[in-house]
Design an enzyme around this catalytic site. Sequence first.
Site, PDB file in Angstrom:
ATOM      1  N   ASN A  37       0.859  -1.179   0.000  1.00  0.00           N
ATOM      2  CA  ASN A  37       0.000   0.000   0.000  1.00  0.00           C
ATOM      3  C   ASN A  37       0.903   1.239   0.000  1.00  0.00           C
ATOM      4  O   ASN A  37       2.138   1.126  -0.066  1.00  0.00           O
ATOM      5  CB  ASN A  37      -1.008  -0.033   1.159  1.00  0.00           C
ATOM      6  N   ASP A  55      -6.314  -6.789   2.460  1.00  0.00           N
ATOM      7  CA  ASP A  55      -6.335  -8.257   2.329  1.00  0.00           C
ATOM      8  C   ASP A  55      -7.460  -8.704   1.403  1.00  0.00           C
ATOM      9  O   ASP A  55      -7.302  -9.664   0.637  1.00  0.00           O
ATOM     10  CB  ASP A  55      -6.508  -8.914   3.703  1.00  0.00           C
TER      11      ASP A  55
HETATM   12  O1  RIB Z   1      -4.778  -6.472   7.418  1.00  0.00           O
HETATM   13  C1  RIB Z   1      -5.613  -6.620   8.535  1.00  0.00           C
HETATM   14  C2  RIB Z   1      -5.059  -7.662   9.434  1.00  0.00           C
HETATM   15  O2  RIB Z   1      -3.831  -7.189   9.948  1.00  0.00           O
HETATM   16  C3  RIB Z   1      -5.892  -7.974  10.635  1.00  0.00           C
HETATM   17  O3  RIB Z   1      -6.763  -9.047  10.422  1.00  0.00           O
HETATM   18  C4  RIB Z   1      -4.869  -8.261  11.708  1.00  0.00           C
HETATM   19  O4  RIB Z   1      -4.929  -9.568  12.175  1.00  0.00           O
HETATM   20  C5  RIB Z   1      -3.527  -7.952  11.082  1.00  0.00           C
HETATM   21  O5  RIB Z   1      -2.925  -9.091  10.630  1.00  0.00           O
END
Ligand code: RIB
Length: 311
Positions: free
Chosen positions: A190, A258
Amino acid sequence: MAKNNSGKITVVGANMIDLIAYVPRFLNVGETLHGSEFVMGYGGKGANQAVMAAKLGSKVVMVTKVGEDVFGGGTKENMAKYGIDTTHVLSTGSAFSGVAPITVTPEGQNQIVIVSGANNLLTNAEIDAARSDIAESAYLVCQLEIDLKLTLKALQVAKEVGTPTILNPAPAVESLPAEIYGLTDIFCPNETETQILTGMKIDSVPSAELAAKELLSRGVKTVLITLGENGCLIVDENVSIHIPADKVKVVDTTGAGDSFVGALAHFLALGLSLTDSATKAVKVASISVGAKGTQSSFPDRKDIPADILEG
Ligand code: RIB
């Protein structure tokens, strides 16, 4: 670029238990603050990306480790619930499962602490044990929440078996071993991670493009920078393509990156082009910021417009 159109993806990375407190603002040093709500959920960047891809319909193999504690069993069951192959979700009695205390403000911004715990007790031999899955996969997906030497090992195995790799270099680090760039096909940071890795300020698409070129010079084949509400930018030696995002109401951005990476891997593994895959992944991630939590905010297929799901 995909090795095959199998729709199979292997993720080598971390799982966490997210302990999310919704707060009026971020804390100052030494301060105690009343939060308005608490949510506990399954998280960890590796597990989140695996879940997003699986929710979209990918065949996902997850390689990770949990603790033999109150969280470990549930974490494995949660992945299985989404159809993820948990053969390589291992457990240890020597460390606690990974946890992530998180604060989220009314604007949907977050601060996250991760304690990787059991995730870091994965071994090179255990990653090797997933070699045939990595070989059969259209992509290997990694992040930086497990010990760096384990991520390097996974990327090396992928190189040996000829499977292309996506590296989401999160959380941010100031420097990475030089060889990691050469082992990465799609480097997907990012803006913050890009700034920290390159030392270059990112405040516009052109400034992101300059930083992407710096990352290309380090040996990655393609750089894909996620730009939050501004979508993403794909840069390789031939092209630079900015993909904007639609304006949406933001409730909670936790896990949006994610959601993007998991969706990107899913569409790439079906054989779509990088531009088409990233365009669809931006749309999926935009849906995820409209709900609270991490995996709990990831849309089901039924909640995604058909034109996004179609190849
Ligand atoms: O990207 C978000 C994630 O970052 C969360 O779920 C937390 O567990 C960290 O890993």
